[in-house]
Design an enzyme around this catalytic site. Structure first.
Site, PDB file in Angstrom:
ATOM      1  N   LYS A 389      33.101  76.058 -79.379  1.00 24.43           N
ATOM      2  CA  LYS A 389      33.346  75.627 -80.683  1.00 24.43           C
ATOM      3  C   LYS A 389      33.367  76.508 -81.811  1.00 24.43           C
ATOM      4  O   LYS A 389      31.410  76.915 -81.518  1.00 24.43           O
ATOM      5  CB  LYS A 389      32.199  74.486 -80.945  1.00 24.43           C
ATOM      6  CG  LYS A 389      33.226  73.173 -80.002  1.00 24.43           C
ATOM      7  CD  LYS A 389      31.741  71.996 -79.840  1.00 24.43           C
ATOM      8  CE  LYS A 389      30.700  72.051 -79.642  1.00 24.43           C
ATOM      9  NZ  LYS A 389      29.749  71.061 -79.591  1.00 24.43           N
ATOM     10  N   THR A 423      29.888  65.496 -91.742  1.00 28.26           N
ATOM     11  CA  THR A 423      29.631  66.296 -90.500  1.00 28.26           C
ATOM     12  C   THR A 423      28.531  65.604 -89.385  1.00 28.26           C
ATOM     13  O   THR A 423      28.154  65.947 -88.374  1.00 28.26           O
ATOM     14  CB  THR A 423      29.752  67.978 -90.197  1.00 28.26           C
ATOM     15  OG1 THR A 423      28.001  68.122 -91.464  1.00 28.26           O
ATOM     16  CG2 THR A 423      30.151  68.329 -90.989  1.00 28.26           C
ATOM     17  N   GLY A 425      26.743  64.050 -86.124  1.00 28.91           N
ATOM     18  CA  GLY A 425      27.463  63.464 -85.314  1.00 28.91           C
ATOM     19  C   GLY A 425      28.597  64.122 -84.706  1.00 28.91           C
ATOM     20  O   GLY A 425      28.994  63.478 -83.739  1.00 28.91           O
ATOM     21  N   THR A 426      29.349  65.098 -85.047  1.00 30.10           N
ATOM     22  CA  THR A 426      30.257  65.794 -84.730  1.00 30.10           C
ATOM     23  C   THR A 426      30.200  66.441 -83.510  1.00 30.10           C
ATOM     24  O   THR A 426      31.249  65.746 -82.605  1.00 30.10           O
ATOM     25  CB  THR A 426      31.010  66.817 -86.148  1.00 30.10           C
ATOM     26  OG1 THR A 426      30.720  66.506 -87.406  1.00 30.10           O
ATOM     27  CG2 THR A 426      32.098  67.554 -85.052  1.00 30.10           C
ATOM     28  N   GLY A 427      29.425  66.712 -83.297  1.00 32.42           N
ATOM     29  CA  GLY A 427      29.314  67.037 -81.917  1.00 32.42           C
ATOM     30  C   GLY A 427      29.272  66.352 -80.700  1.00 32.42           C
ATOM     31  O   GLY A 427      30.013  66.362 -79.939  1.00 32.42           O
ATOM     32  N   CYS A 428      28.484  65.335 -81.172  1.00 34.05           N
ATOM     33  CA  CYS A 428      28.621  63.915 -80.171  1.00 34.05           C
ATOM     34  C   CYS A 428      29.959  62.797 -80.141  1.00 34.05           C
ATOM     35  O   CYS A 428      30.195  62.593 -78.977  1.00 34.05           O
ATOM     36  CB  CYS A 428      27.319  62.605 -80.934  1.00 34.05           C
ATOM     37  SG  CYS A 428      26.172  63.044 -80.943  1.00 34.05           S
TER      38      CYS A 428
END
Length: 737
Positions: A389, A423, A425-428
């Protein structure tokens, strides 16, 4: 409990140059639950070697049994292979001896296809066999000496008589899945459809999804920490899974004290409690995919690894929570080492650039090309695909790339950076969306495309949530709300109840009309009755044309036929009844329609015609329904004597007409019309149902006016005649000086 649902029987000829081992590897990755090694031409020694190799490849993700060769199974076990059991034919070694040598935990299957076979199995001591292989279902070239085929119904009859789980075998293809499952199959033994498939993994996945049902919802487990603010961790994962079409489950690794600004404290429950959570889920639920997020320490990570090794879920996505946005390392050294062992078990790893650098043993990538190189190195080291990412690169672009060293795949996904601070918690959210999209049956690049599109949509909407003073969460359900709204969809039965109640006042007003009361008690003036019939004849002529429009717009042949038959019945059946009163002896003719249409009749037909002209089938049939429903309801109650017993008397002056109101064939047509309209309304969205209800209500009001008009017309005629007589009398009187 043995999972027999997808049972691969190997065939070395059909596997071709790829070989049995490679086909098994791919098929197990696609969801095969049990593998039966069958090779009639191999020696026992060769079978032992194959079993050892297959045991390593399967690695406990599916059960491994061997066809017939009990001694080979024992030898392979002695050499350390995991061989779970044998499948025996009727003429092979005794199943009792197999049970004795392999032990009570072994899987022992037996071929059976006749009543005599079933009787013999019943005579065995309890626990001797685990299941029966029943077939053949269809002719198959893989076993040319097979017995007479059973077919689906023959299998059903056998399974109904058997108290043992029955696995269908012999010529089974994917189009047989639904029928065999419905016939009582505990599983499908597949040979050609998997061994000869161009892509055994995809073929196995298709069988699994078909077995569960085409409309099944993927069951996705998140193993992660809790975020009480709802933006990250378990809470974000469950929202993401639901928003992407899955059913979310959660096993909590850590409890946090945090909000959108900071993490204040972390509590890690005992690792054995986490294992209990995981075991409870796996014991009860068929897990289609697992997303793994925050794992606080080495003991927790090793607990998850042990569970994965025991359960082998088909899809594992790991979001390696290792480095804070500030660059601080979140895991101790021993935990990082354990995490690497965990990543070796993943199908996809989703690091940000900081985590990618740690895992790849490099400095943080300064540009996108360097990030992809690091991802390729990591993918090769782990044997897993990597989604790298680029969100931390800065600049106007925020690219991602799917990298799989095993297939030399590098697929980039471009995207402009979204200007938002929502943004959290975007990765979760992305990793759990990826697990869900993959569990829906999409290949990884397609799953990445779908998950990114959803995430970007949710990111754009996040600011509007106005949650917290720090970095707020994304709006996981923004797209669903925009496209589907929040209104619930009623069932067909609920539509019927709600709509009938909606026009309750209109129905009550119809009941109280002087025309209806006089029609019921026989006092209705014949002139008013004839006027009603004249207008109804004009109405039916136009109504039939609108019914034909409904037939033209109907989406199914059955509905097309129904509305066309209703149009025919209006002209041939109902108008002939009108002609008996209006033009007796002459049948339906121009004279039947000689009256001038009243404003009430014209208004009703204009309403129907304008609805038909709009071309909305559902709205049109809703507008047509009151003419069915109100007449049938009124006729039923007239016939039941609820407006007075005289309405049921043969001596009633309008007895023949009242009889037509309660005609059973018309009542059946009404029931069918209600079903079609209610089904269309239940399937529509809220706006469509609203349009339908308004058309329905308007027609009900027109019906009220139509019943009221004959006596209003009669009163107007009397007034006009009285006025005319008054003027004529005045003309004859001498004028006053």
């Amino acid at each position: 409990m043995i999972d027999l649902s997808l049972y691969l029987v190997t065939d070395p000829v059909l596997c071709g140059e790829r070989g049995v081992v490679e086909v098994v590897r791919e098929a197990v990755a696609g969801g095969v639950s049990i593998v039966q090694l069958r090779d009639k031409t191999a020696t026992d020694a060769q079978i032992v070697e194959q079993l050892i190799e297959l045991s390593d490849v399967i690695a406990g993700r599916a059960a491994l049994v061997v066809n017939d060769r009990l001694d080979a199974a024992l030898d392979a076990r002695a050499r350390g292979a995991r061989v779970d059991g044998v499948h025996l034919g009727q003429s092979d070694v005794s199943v009792q001896r197999a049970r004795e040598l392999l032990g009570p935990a072994a899987i022992i299957g037996l071929t059976a296809n006749t009543a005599a076979h079933l009787d013999a199995v019943r005579a065995l001591p309890a626990g001797t066999i685990d299941h029966l292989g029943v077939g053949v279902i269809r002719p198959t070239s893989t076993k040319p000496d097979h017995p007479e085929t059973l077919g689906i119904e023959g299998f059903r009859a056998f399974a109904e008589r058997s108290e043992f789980p029955c696995v269908a075998i012999g010529g089974v293809g994917i189009d047989d899945v639904d029928a065999l499952r419905d016939a009582g199959a505990a599983g499908l033994a597949v040979v050609s459809a998997l061994c000869a498939a161009d892509d055994p993994r995809a073929a196995a996945r298709a069988f699994r999804r078909r077995w569960r049902g085409a409309a099944s919802i993927p069951r996705v487990l998140s193993i992660a920490g809790s975020d009480p603010s709802g933006g990250a961790g378990i809470q974000a994962d469950l929202k993401s899974i639901g928003a992407n079409g899955g059913y979310g489950m959660a096993a909590i690794t850590a409890l946090t004290v945090q909000n959108t600004q900071e993490v204040l404290a972390v509590h890690v429950p005992p690792a054995d409690f986490l294992r209990e959570q995981l075991d409870a889920l796996a014991d009860d639920i068929d897990i289609d995919a697992v997303k793994i997020g925050m794992l606080a320490d080495a003991e927790v990570i090793r607990t998850v690894i042990a569970w994965l090794d025991d359960v082998h879920p088909p899809i594992v996505v790991v979001d390696p929570v290792m480095v804070a946005t500030s660059g601080d390392r979140l895991l101790e050294a021993d935990a990082e080492e354990a995490l690497r062992d965990l990543l070796m078990r993943a199908d996809l790893v989703t690091p940000n650039l900081l985590e990618l650098a740690v895992l790849a043993g490099a400095t943080v990538a300064a540009d996108w090309s360097a990030a992809i190189v690091d991802a390729e190195r990591l993918s090769a080291d782990l044997g897993a695909a990597v989604l790298v990412k680029g969100g931390h690169l800065g600049g106007d672009q925020s690219p991602d790339a799917f990298v799989d060293a095993a297939t030399a795949t590098v697929q980039e996904f471009a995207g402009m950076r979204i200007d938002t601070d929502a943004t959290h918690g975007t990765g979760c959210s992305l990793s759990s969306a990826l697990a869900t999209q993959r569990a829906l049956g999409k290949e990884w690049p397609e799953a990445v495309t779908a998950a990114r599109e959803w995430l970007r949509e949710s990111l754009r909407a996040g600011t509007a949530l106005q949650v917290g003073l720090g970095h707020g969460p994304i709006d996981h359900f923004a797209g669903l709300r925009a496209r589907g709204g929040l209104d619930t969809s009623p069932t067909s039965d609920e539509v019927v109840t709600q709509w009938w109640e909606h026009i309750a006042s209109t129905r009550a007003n119809i009941d109280e009309l002087p025309f209806i009361r006089a029609l019921a008690d026989g006092t209705l003036d014949r002139g008013a009755f004839i006027h009603y019939l004249e207008q109804d004849a004009l109405y039916l002529s136009g109504y039939a044309r609108v019914l034909a429009d409904a037939a033209r717009l109907a989406p199914t042949a059955a509905e097309q036929a129904f509305w066309a038959n209703s149009a025919h019945g209006s002209i041939v059946g109902e108008l002939e009844l009108h002609a008996q009163w209006l033009t007796p002896g002459g049948g339906v003719s121009d004279e039947t329609f000689s009256a001038a249409p009243s404003t009430t009749t014209t208004a009703y037909l204009d309403h129907l015609r304008s609805t038909a002209y709009a071309g909305d089938y559902a709205q049109l049939i809703a507008a047509l329904l009151p003419c069915f429903w109100l007449y049938t309801d009124l006729g039923t109650r007239l016939g039941d004597g609820r407006f007075g017993e005289y309405a049921r008397s043969p001596a009633h002056p309008y007895a023949s007409w009242l009889h037509t109101y309660a005609d059973e064939s018309f009542a059946e047509a009404t029931r069918q019309a209600i079903e079609y309209v209610a089904s269309a309304a239940a399937a529509s969205d809220a706006a469509g149902r609203g349009r339908m209800l308004r058309a329905f209500e308007a027609s009900a009001q027109h019906e009220l006016a139509f019943f009221a008009e004959p006596l209003e017309h009669d009163r107007s005629s009397i007034i006009r005649r009285a006025s005319a007589l008054s003027r004529s009398s005045s003309a004859r009187e001498p004028k006053m000086a």
